[in-house]
Structures are given as structure tokens and as C-alpha cells.
Motif scaffolding. Structure first.
Motif, short mmCIF file in Angstrom:
data_model
loop_
_atom_site.label_atom_id
_atom_site.label_comp_id
_atom_site.label_asym_id
_atom_site.label_seq_id
_atom_site.Cartn_x
_atom_site.Cartn_y
_atom_site.Cartn_z
N LYS A 26 65.94 -22.63 -1.46
CA LYS A 26 65.95 -22.04 -0.06
C LYS A 26 65.87 -20.56 -0.22
O LYS A 26 64.99 -19.71 0.58
N LYS A 27 66.83 -19.74 -1.00
CA LYS A 27 66.64 -18.25 -1.21
C LYS A 27 65.56 -17.71 -1.56
O LYS A 27 64.90 -16.68 -1.25
N ASP A 28 64.58 -18.69 -2.28
CA ASP A 28 63.33 -18.11 -2.81
C ASP A 28 62.16 -18.22 -1.74
O ASP A 28 61.09 -17.56 -2.12
N GLU A 29 62.34 -19.05 -0.61
CA GLU A 29 61.48 -19.13 0.39
C GLU A 29 61.14 -17.62 1.02
O GLU A 29 62.03 -16.90 1.10
N PRO A 30 59.89 -17.31 1.31
CA PRO A 30 59.60 -15.84 2.03
C PRO A 30 60.12 -15.81 3.16
O PRO A 30 60.03 -16.92 4.01
N LYS A 31 60.90 -14.67 3.55
CA LYS A 31 61.49 -14.62 4.74
C LYS A 31 60.32 -14.27 5.99
O LYS A 31 59.41 -13.82 5.84
N GLN A 32 60.68 -14.84 7.09
CA GLN A 32 59.87 -14.81 8.27
C GLN A 32 60.00 -13.62 9.03
O GLN A 32 60.91 -13.28 9.22
N GLU A 33 58.89 -12.78 8.96
CA GLU A 33 59.15 -11.51 9.82
C GLU A 33 59.37 -11.94 11.08
O GLU A 33 58.45 -12.65 11.79
N PRO A 34 60.05 -10.85 11.86
CA PRO A 34 60.31 -11.10 13.26
C PRO A 34 58.96 -10.73 14.05
O PRO A 34 58.42 -9.79 13.78
N PRO A 35 58.65 -11.51 15.11
CA PRO A 35 57.54 -10.90 15.90
C PRO A 35 57.67 -9.69 16.64
O PRO A 35 58.74 -9.11 16.83
N LYS A 36 56.51 -9.09 16.83
CA LYS A 36 56.55 -7.76 17.28
C LYS A 36 55.75 -7.86 18.60
O LYS A 36 55.15 -8.73 18.80
N PRO A 37 56.09 -6.83 19.47
CA PRO A 37 55.81 -6.62 20.89
C PRO A 37 54.21 -6.71 20.64
O PRO A 37 53.48 -6.10 19.89
N LEU A 38 53.55 -7.54 21.76
CA LEU A 38 52.18 -7.63 21.91
C LEU A 38 51.67 -6.37 22.66
O LEU A 38 52.47 -5.66 23.28
N ASP A 39 50.47 -6.23 22.31
CA ASP A 39 49.57 -5.26 23.16
C ASP A 39 49.76 -5.66 24.87
O ASP A 39 49.32 -6.96 24.67
N PRO A 40 50.17 -4.72 25.69
CA PRO A 40 50.04 -5.32 27.08
C PRO A 40 48.92 -6.21 27.56
O PRO A 40 48.99 -6.94 28.56
N LYS A 41 48.05 -5.61 27.08
CA LYS A 41 46.36 -6.34 27.45
C LYS A 41 46.28 -7.81 26.99
O LYS A 41 45.34 -8.34 27.34
#
Length: 552
Positions: free
Chosen positions: A508-523
Motif C-alpha cells: 500500500k505504501k508503494d501506491e502513488p499518492k492521490q493529489e488533492p483536487p485544485k480549485p477550478l476556474d470559476p467559468k
């Protein structure tokens, strides 16, 4: 012509200027001050009340609050009649909450709440919903009346007689309970009487009892001490009525009551010496006209200044009903509110002792703040019990077509019943973008523009999507205890390690970490999507948990 603003230093404000009627400059009568007035004179504004107040101006709004709705008298008759039949405290509490929200006279109910704490009497000792109901009716009758008649009626109130052991007050063995409280807590305050005054007043009150069936006041002449007594330096064959009159004749009476109402209506910061003197003089000259005093305070320069704005901690009832009025007015089942109120520290009809609830920052501790936050979550997410009330002013009509159900989304929890959904009111203003949504949230919950740094954080939160679930797995549930999550459970003991567990942990430690979502462009944000609306509800919850929201 509008008045000049008051000095930021309250000690330099002329008391006469402080209590002059406020004449707002053009454009100064804003949603901020409407919300401020309704938080103090009512239980917060509904969106419709804010709109109406802005249209008719301050003088008519204040007159309307003092008079109540045109049908308030009819509603009061119905409420008074229906309240006779409740035989358990939960139903009686719900009945009073209903009167606060739907009685058509929120200022009267607000003052009834104030006097409930002033003449604090608890079901815990009285043990009769009938007597507590009857006392509540008396509080309401005099809430905006004249204090001497009010004090006399409360001195003969059956629940009060039970609460303060008045039947033990007899000739030759006076019980000082009521005599002490009528001076210390009800009319004069500490330091404005002597122990001898209390002893003599207790003699004058001997024979003021309730009947054997505990249903009404009765004067037991055989147990009354008819001899001469000296109270406040005046000697005579005084009776209970004389005690009430003598207390109200003291200068300290107006001073004591004005100071308590100032704390309740204006600010919990003690005023500088002399600031309240004009109010005290007018109050005495009017024969203790409570409505006139309240009108002078609520319409004054000082009330509509930064000296009063957000200068009180909301009482639990104000916090709960204010949230309901702002976010889901006239819709929620009020029986769902009584238990949260108790957890916030204010079980109606049960103040903790004869001094009433401790107010100000004493309302807030780790347990009561958690209860406020849990209640805010319920309001924001619409997790009310079934069977809410029909909307205000509802009329019989054809059943509407069922609303179109949006397609389920893996990342959004199911929406609440539409009648409990805060988004109904957020979207009533038809916001065009995320910034407009935040502006509407501020208008609903604060009656004001959200400060720029807070607005920026809220926009970022709303623009940030919930993390997508891993492929082939179910959407992650919100953490226990968090908005949308299951109720928090105590942690279970860790199971013993299994063979091969270490290898699995390494894999499990070797699994790639999921990047936290980033804010979307308002449009790129779809305001009507279930995911975005879920974020709006979470934002409402967060805003109602902020320190600013706890202030009135």
C-alpha cells in the motif's frame, strides 16, 4: 438632516446624543442594520422581512415590531388557548418556540424570553406544566407593559409562590426567600437595600400563599403579620402590595432595570457612568413603560452604531431560531429544536437557578459550542425529522408536478428534502457566479457583506471539487461526525496483526499518492450541479460555526 456619527470612545459620547432617534443618511439604512435590528428585536430576519424593512424605512419597521403583525392578537388567542393542553415539557417548549416564530409578534416574544430569565422559575421544582404555562402567559401579558403591575402579578404567580416557598412565610416565622429575591433580583439589585429591609418585607409578605390544590394565589389573613414594619426608612402596616410599591418608588429600580435591558438589547460591555441616565429618567417618568423604553433604545443613535453592533453573544434560542429564519424560514419541525437548545445550555422553562442563566461568554464552552455546531450542521444539510410544517402563508392549491430528480452523482450526497434545503434560498437570488453565491450567503446569514479574506476562502472552498473516488471503488463517505458523514462512533480496539499484514502495508505504501483536487476556474463551475450545491450546504455549515456568527 442625518446626525453626525458618535465618537468611537463611548466615554466621550454625550448621553443625550446617544439616545436621540437615529436619522440615517441617504443609503445608510442597509441590510446590515436591518439584520442588526431584527437580531435584537426579534429572532433574526427572514429574507422577506429584510426586503420589506428596506422598502418602508426604519420608523415604520420599528413601529411594526412594537405593534406586531395585524393579526397578532388573533394568533395570540389561539396560542394561549392551545397551550393549556400540553402536559409534558417538550410539547410546552415546542409551543413557545412556535409562538416565537409564528406568533406574529417576535418583539413581544423576545421580551418574554428576557423576563423568563429575569423572573427565573424552573419546572425542576415547580413540577407542573400548567403552572409554568400560566406564568409564561403572565410574562407575555406584561412583556411590553408597565413594570409595577408586572411585579405585582409575578409576586402572586402560583409557580413563583411554589418556586420560592412562599407558603412557609407565616406570622411569627417569616421566610425571607421572596422578600430577598424581589429586591436583589427582580427590582433593585445588590447594594440597594439592607438586611433589615428584607426582614421587614418578609413580614409584610406573610400570608401570600397558594391554595391547597396549588392552582392559584390566596391571601391567608390568619397567617399574615398585621403589625408595623419599616422598609426603606418608611414605617406603616405594610402588606405585600406595599412592598412592590415601595420597591418601584426607589431610584434604584429604574437604574437596575434599564441596565439589564441595555445588556440584553445593546451591549454586554458595561456602559460608562451616566450614559443610561436619560433612559432611567424617562423610564421613571413614564410609570415604567417598558414598550416606550424599548422603542427609545432600539431607535437610538447608539443602537445603530459600532458600540452596539456584534456586542452580545447570542443566547441559544436566538442562535437556533436566527439560523432557521435565515436559512429555512417557517419550515422545520420545531420539536427537533428543543433537545439541541438544552445541549446549548438553554432548556426553556428550566433556568438553572433563581438567578437565571449566566449570559455573555458563559454561554460558550466546549460542550455548548459542539452543540451549536451540530445544530448548524442540521440546518445546513437539512437533516430534520419528517413531517415539517407547511410554508408560511401556504394556501390550498393543486398538487404541483414532482420536481425533476437530477441524476445521482458519485461525489455528492443526496440532497435534503426541498423544504429543508438552504439552497432554495441561496439560489432565490439567481446568482450568476461563485462570487455572487458567496455574497448571497453573507446576506442570508450575516445580513452583511462577507469580509474580503473570508469571501476569498469561501470561494476557494466552493471552487474545489470533492476528491474523485479511486477507479472501481465506491465514493468515499464523509468522515464520521463531519458534514454528510455518519454519526461519530467511539474507536474500536485495534485487531491483532495478521500474517502477511506487513507485506500488504508495504504494498500500500508503494501506491502513488492521490493529489488533492485544485480549485477550478470559476467559468468551469456548474452552479446547478449536485456537487456544487453540496459544497454550498457545507459552506453554510462552516459560516454558522465561525466566531462572528455567535455574536448578535
Amino acid at each position: 438632516m442625518a446626525d453626525a456619527p458618535l465618537s468611537p470612545d463611548l466615554s466621550k459620547v454625550d448621553p443625550a446624543d446617544a439616545w436621540k432617534p437615529w436619522r440615517p443618511a441617504a443609503g445608510a439604512w442597509t441590510p446590515k442594520w436591518v439584520a442588526h435590528l431584527y437580531r435584537r428585536a426579534a429572532f433574526g430576519p427572514t429574507p422577506q422581512e429584510t426586503e420589506k424593512a428596506l422598502a418602508i424605512g426604519l420608523p415604520k419597521t420599528l413601529d411594526g415590531l412594537l405593534a406586531g403583525e395585524p393579526d397578532a392578537a388573533d394568533r395570540l388567542d389561539l396560542l394561549t388557548e392551545s397551550g393549556k393542553y400540553y402536559t409534558d415539557t417538550t410539547s410546552l417548549r415546542t409551543w413557545w418556540l412556535y409562538a416565537m416564530i409564528e406568533g406574529g409578534h417576535p418583539l413581544r416574544e423576545k421580551l418574554t424570553l428576557f423576563w423568563h430569565n429575569h423572573f427565573a422559575t424552573s419546572y425542576a421544582k415547580v413540577r407542573s406544566t400548567k403552572l409554568m404555562y400560566e406564568q409564561n402567559v403572565t410574562l407575555r401579558k406584561h412583556a411590553l407593559g408597565r413594570f409595577p403591575a408586572f411585579l405585582l402579578d409575578m409576586s402572586k404567580d402560583t409557580a413563583m409562590l411554589v418556586w420560592l416557598d412562599s407558603n412557609r412565610n407565616v406570622k411569627g416565622a417569616p421566610n425571607e426567600n421572596y422578600a430577598r429575591e424581589v429586591m436583589e433580583l427582580f427590582s433593585l439589585g445588590v447594594g440597594n437595600y439592607t438586611e433589615k429591609d428584607i426582614q421587614e418585607a418578609a413580614r409584610a409578605l406573610t400570608g401570600w400563599h397558594h391554595d391547597t390544590e396549588v392552582t392559584r394565589f390566596e391571601f391567608n389573613r390568619d397567617l399574615h403579620d398585621p403589625g408595623e414594619k419599616t422598609i426603606f426608612g418608611k414605617t406603616g402596616k405594610w402588606t405585600g402590595e406595599d412592598v412592590v410599591r415601595l420597591c418601584c418608588e426607589r431610584d434604584a429600580c429604574a437604574r437596575f432595570l434599564v441596565a439589564k435591558l441595555y445588556t440584553f438589547l445593546v451591549s454586554e460591555t458595561p456602559p460608562p457612568k451616566g450614559l443610561l441616565a436619560p433612559l432611567e429618567t424617562e423610564f421613571r417618568a413614564s410609570g415604567y413603560d417598558i414598550a416606550a423604553l424599548v422603542k427609545a433604545v432600539l431607535g437610538s443613535n447608539l443602537f445603530f452604531s459600532e458600540h452596539a453592533y456584534r456586542k452580545r453573544v447570542k443566547w441559544p434560542v436566538e442562535c437556533a431560531l436566527g439560523a432557521i429564519n435565515a436559512a429555512v424560514p417557517g419550515r422545520v419541525p420545531l420539536q427537533d429544536v428543543t433537545d439541541p437548545l438544552a445541549k446549548m445550555g438553554q432548556a426553556l422553562f428550566a433556568p438553572p437557578n433563581v438567578k437565571g442563566w449566566r449570559t455573555g461568554t458563559d454561554w460558550l464552552n466546549s460542550a455548548t459550542l459542539l452543540a451549536r455546531n451540530n445544530f448548524a450542521e442540521r440546518v445546513a444539510l437539512g437533516t430534520w425529522g419528517k413531517g415539517g410544517r407547511p410554508p408560511r402563508n401556504a394556501t390550498f392549491a393543486f398538487v404541483a408536478e414532482p420536481a425533476k430528480v437530477e441524476s445521482p452523482s458519485a461525489n455528492a450526497p443526496p440532497p435534503p428534502d426541498s423544504k429543508f434545503d438552504v439552497c432554495e434560498f441561496v439560489y432565490a437570488a439567481k446568482p450568476k457566479d461563485v462570487a455572487a453565491v458567496v455574497k448571497q450567503l453573507g446576506a442570508l446569514l450575516y445580513g452583511d457583506t462577507v469580509p474580503a479574506p473570508v469571501a476569498k476562502k469561501l470561494e476557494t472552498f466552493l471552487l474545489t471539487p470533492v476528491a474523485a473516488p479511486a477507479s472501481g471503488k465506491e465514493a468515499p463517505a464523509a468522515p464520521p461526525g463531519a458534514p454528510g458523514g455518519a454519526p461519530a462512533k467511539p474507536p474500536e480496539p485495534a485487531p491483532p496483526p495478521k500474517k502477511g499484514g506487513a507485506k500488504k502495508a508495504e504494498a500500500k505504501k508503494d501506491e502513488p499518492k492521490q493529489e488533492p483536487p485544485k480549485p477550478l476556474d470559476p467559468k468551469d463551475v456548474k452552479l446547478e450541479s449536485p456537487e456544487f450545491k453540496a459544497r454550498v450546504r457545507e459552506a453554510v455549515h462552516a459560516m454558522m460555526c465561525l466566531p462572528e456568527y455567535q455574536l448578535d
